[in-house]
Design a protein around this motif. Structure first.
Motif, PDB file in Angstrom:
ATOM      1  N   ALA B  55       0.861  -1.187   0.000  1.00  0.00           N
ATOM      2  CA  ALA B  55       0.000   0.000   0.000  1.00  0.00           C
ATOM      3  C   ALA B  55       0.898   1.238   0.000  1.00  0.00           C
ATOM      4  CB  ALA B  55      -0.904   0.012   1.213  1.00  0.00           C
ATOM      5  N   GLU B  59      -3.044   3.266  -0.827  1.00  0.00           N
ATOM      6  CA  GLU B  59      -3.527   2.695  -2.090  1.00  0.00           C
ATOM      7  C   GLU B  59      -2.878   1.326  -2.282  1.00  0.00           C
ATOM      8  OE1 GLU B  59      -5.646   3.999  -4.214  1.00  0.00           O
ATOM      9  OE2 GLU B  59      -5.462   6.176  -4.300  1.00  0.00           O
ATOM     10  N   TYR B  60      -3.718   0.310  -2.458  1.00  0.00           N
ATOM     11  CA  TYR B  60      -3.190  -1.040  -2.611  1.00  0.00           C
ATOM     12  C   TYR B  60      -2.683  -1.279  -4.027  1.00  0.00           C
ATOM     13  CZ  TYR B  60      -4.727  -2.590   1.971  1.00  0.00           C
ATOM     14  OH  TYR B  60      -4.868  -2.747   3.330  1.00  0.00           O
ATOM     15  N   HIS B  61      -1.557  -2.010  -4.098  1.00  0.00           N
ATOM     16  CA  HIS B  61      -0.951  -2.417  -5.364  1.00  0.00           C
ATOM     17  C   HIS B  61      -0.367  -3.805  -5.165  1.00  0.00           C
ATOM     18  CE1 HIS B  61      -0.661   1.802  -6.971  1.00  0.00           C
ATOM     19  NE2 HIS B  61      -0.611   2.075  -5.678  1.00  0.00           N
TER      20      HIS B  61
END
Lengths: 759, 84
Positions: B55, B59-61
């Motif tokens: 994150a 924001e997750y990736h």
């Protein structure tokens, strides 16, 4: 259905996004022409059948297939010995790690049969009946072992062990004795004990949920054709043909390039078709026989051998101030993994309190094996289970404090920047908007009658991103083909066509969206995790933008100007300014018609590893009526507000929400696996495993709350999963509101409700 | 440039970074983050790529090399979900 939409950012400003064109897959499906996994018939095709364990737990002493092999019409027989050994290691793509030592044993048993229905051997013959006869001729010598089904019983020190060498991971010091506990997970933030000490009210309770099946209409099915040169083609109904290719290649010891998987139409998956059961068996039988092999599951096999989601045993404790501020939460979440490790307990822990801003949080999760089919993903895996416990206790707090349940949640709702138990802070809004939508909903003010009650609950799901690909072709007549690798389960062909048309500025009906096989489009991860509209949609928009650049270059060539002098506007190439020249805008069709003269076919591809997906938030309320004489719970009204980012095709989004509610109602009221004393499943069919049907349901009201995700070209967020998180608690809370009785054990079937009323 | 704040879960830190959960790293991309952590703890880059999800400022990736890292960003590694 009485659905409504609330847009929070602006007036809708799109031509196609947000509209409801007729679904492109509709006619083949309603006319029965769509090809599902079991529909394909190849020349020379033979039929496979899997022999399954009749015991819940047994050591396999020997398997003798000689009599079956001699039966006329039998072309191949296989056991686990035909599959290579796998290393004991947790590996895998995306956010999921897989241990193939376990996976290969789930596909076909080796040392032990670990649940009734566990595959032992498989046969391929010229007819189904001969294949069945051959299975009956396979002699398996078992040493029947004591079994364990329930998660609490499986954790007991004297429980029968599924794996005699399984040492619990995540425990310090490392245990010296084996157990059925695969793993312990612990997450904490703040000072939980101090939080409870500072609370005015502390409420705790234990809960249990039943394992429930995804109950897709179409059983698992595939056809495999293994050629003498080692190349193999598989037609398969799944949530991800690239996933089937990867799993089958690993299980068979093949290279990815030797396998081509063609997606069949899919009759529902809900997470349960992200894993493989049949493809490696069909391919092995085809390899051994030299003929194409079809392998299908019966409904009974689906129940006995394919993954449900976990059942659970949980305990949750919540501390609140008198004004409704939640100060601390604690929870223990014990999840059934089935016969092999890997329940969604981590998700359960990390989603449990995610909608809320709570300074002190703790969650401990236990992953526990028992003699049941291996758990598979099911819509927001893990989150609905923990939400049932947490949202029930929050309702108890609201009642004790005399605070409206929506108001209690609103007071504690997460915002951008709120810390989460997973570690990262929330980066997206959307939860508060769902609460406010229900507060304003006229049905929330409707007065209820005798034996009626209203319940509220919320839910959270991460949503997914990751790898997706798209390929775009512009035909000579100006029609457009957009190919992706995402099996269409929830309307992705329509949404991909909409996003293509919107980006190009052309008519939706000019665009044909297809699902391409593994040899015809780039790698694309599964249709699951509510990821497709976000991730594959991003790939589609990127491929379309590249096509626009080429279209501008072709127009520049036609006009004899620099490409920088051409812009794309609403489906036309136009001069960027008066200094470029006085040219009549060129339509896509006009440019496509000159493709040969300007450089050849116009085709583009895009691959993405999409990140920045926004999570899903949902809040629902339902009204129920409880029959005091029978204990039957009737759902009177169901209103579901969900942050959907931007509804690309609102009808499909509403359909996802309706589906999540209905599956949640089944989970809440009627669905469960019933095992007898021998550990055998007594209700492996839809007559006895009771899913809700239309006559059980009221009109469902989906309220689409649109808080666009800035990281997606059109603001889309995943919508397919979070809708199943709130219903179980919402219904339990409504039953309590109607009767004063708190039910904590799913399903809340009439006997349990009646017992609670009589207590 | 303000360094990125790299954070691990306590379990991951106990296994691979001697219990230290937070690091300050100069980074423009995730390649810089993973490279810097691997330089501090040889072999850690492999574990980050294979065992974590990511994150960046929440924001997750998927954990990769290509993601840009804004100045002063929080880069949080969390464990991958276990799927079976």
């Amino acid at each position: 259905m009485n659905d409504t939409a609330i847009v929070t950012d602006s007036v809708k400003r799109f031509k196609w996004v947000g509209t409801r064109p007729i679904r492109p897959d509709g006619i083949p499906k309603v006319t029965g022409r769509a090809q599902y996994g079991a529909d394909l018939k190849l020349p020379g095709m033979i039929y496979g059948k899997v022999l399954r364990s009749p015991h819940a737990h047994a050591r396999i002493l020997s398997i003798d297939t000689s009599a079956a092999e001699k039966l006329p019409g039998v072309k191949a027989v296989m056991t686990a010995a035909d599959l290579p050994q796998q290393k004991f290691d947790y590996i895998g793509p995306e956010r999921v790690a897989v241990n193939f030592w376990h996976v290969t044993r789930n596909i076909m048993a080796r040392e032990k049969a670990l649940y009734e229905g566990h595959a032992i051997a498989a046969v391929a013959a010229i007819s189904n009946s001969i294949a069945e006869q051959a299975c009956a001729l396979i002699k398996v010598e078992y040493e029947v072992l004591p079994h364990v089904i329930d998660v609490d019983e499986a954790m007991a020190p004297d429980a029968p062990l599924l794996f005699e060498d399984m040492i619990t991971r995540g425990v310090e010091p490392v245990p010296t004795k084996p157990s059925n506990i695969s793993k312990r997970l612990a997450f904490a933030m703040g000072d939980v004990d101090a939080g409870f000490a500072a609370s005015d009210l502390v409420i705790e309770h234990a809960f249990k949920t039943a394992a429930v099946h995804q109950a897709y209409i179409e059983p698992h099915a595939c056809v495999a054709k293994f050629e003498a040169d080692g190349q193999c083609e598989i037609w398969s109904s799944s949530q991800g043909h690239f996933q089937m290719r990867a799993l089958t290649a690993q299980i068979m010891g093949k290279a990815l390039g030797d396998l081509r998987v063609i997606p069949a139409e899919i009759g529902g998956g809900f997470g349960g078709k992200t894993v493989t059961y049949l493809e490696p068996l069909a391919a092995t039988l085809s390899k051994k026989s030299g003929l194409p092999v079809r392998l299908t599951m019966s409904r009974e096999e689906v129940f006995r051998a394919s993954g449900p989601t976990s059942g659970s045993s949980m305990w949750v404790k919540v501390g609140v101030k008198n004004d409704g501020t939640i100060v601390a939460v604690d929870g223990i979440f014990k999840f059934q993994a089935g016969a092999f490790p890997g329940s969604p307990v981590m998700n359960g822990c990390l989603c449990a309190y995610a909608p809320y801003d709570i300074p002190n949080q703790r969650a401990v999760g236990w992953d526990v094996v028992s003699n049941r089919p291996k758990a598979a993903a099911y819509r927001a895996p893990g989150s609905p289970i923990s939400a049932f416990a947490v949202e029930s206790v929050l309702d108890m707090c609201a009642k004790k404090l005399g605070i409206d349940p929506l108001a209690l949640r609103l007071k504690n709702a997460c915002r951008i920047g709120t810390p989460t138990l997973a570690g990262p802070k929330h980066a997206h809004a959307g939860y508060i908007e769902t609460l406010e939508a229900l507060q304003k909903h006229p049905a929330y003010a409707v007065k209820l009658g005798p034996n009626q009650g209203r319940g509220v609950a919320s839910g959270y799901w991460f949503n997914g991103g990751g790898e997706s690909s798209a390929t775009l072709q512009i035909n000579a007549d100006g029609t457009i083909l957009i190919a992706t690798g995402s099996p269409d389960i929830g309307g992705s062909r329509a949404s991909m066509a909409i996003m293509t048309a919107e980006t190009l500025g052309v008519d939706y009906n000019q665009v044909r969206a297809i699902v391409a096989d593994t040899a015809s489009v780039g790698y694309t991860h599964v249709t699951g995790g509510s990821r497709v509209t976000f991730a594959t949609g991003t790939a589609v928009v990127n491929a379309t933008k590249t096509a626009i650049k080429i279209l501008c270059e072709r127009a520049a060539m036609i006009w004899g100007v620099d490409p920088e002098g051409v812009i794309w506007d609403d489906g036309y190439a136009k001069p960027a300014g008066s200094n470029v020249g006085d040219f009549k805008p060129l339509s896509l069709k006009e440019i496509a018609g000159k493709a040969a003269a300007t450089g050849g076919p116009i085709t583009t591809s895009a691959g993405v590893n999409a990140g920045g997906q926004a999570p899903g938030f949902a809040t629902q309320f339902c009204d129920v009526e409880v029959d005091p004489e029978t204990g039957k719970v009737t759902i009177l009204r169901f209103v579901a507000a969900q942050d959907v980012g931007r509804a690309i095709h609102p009808s499909y989004v509403e359909g996802q929400i309706h589906g999540g509610i209905v599956q949640g109602i089944g989970w809440a009221l009627s669905e469960e696996y019933i095992y007898n004393a021998k550990g055998l499943l007594d209700n492996a069919g839809f007559l006895d495993y009771r899913c809700p049907v239309s006559s059980d349901l009221p009109m469902l009201d989906a309220v689409l709350v649109e808080v666009p995700n800035p990281t997606h070209p059109y603001g889309a967020k995943g919508v397919g999963e979070v809708c199943i998180c709130p219903p179980m608690a919402a219904i339990a809370n409504a039953i309590e509101n109607a009767t004063g009785k708190r039910l904590v054990d799913l399903p809340m079937s009439p006997p349990k409700v009646l017992a609670a009323l009589s207590a | 440039m303000e360094p990125a704040r790299v954070v691990f879960t306590s379990g991951f830190a106990a296994r691979y970074t001697k219990g230290v959960r937070e690091f300050a790293v100069q980074a423009k991309t995730m390649r810089d983050v993973i490279g810097a952590m691997d330089a501090m703890f040889p072999g850690l880059g492999f574990h980050l790529e294979e065992e974590t999800t990511l994150a960046i400022n929440g924001e997750y990736h998927e954990t990769g090399l290509f993601q840009p890292v804004p100045p002063g960003a929080e880069v949080f590694f969390i464990p991958r979900i276990e799927g079976g």
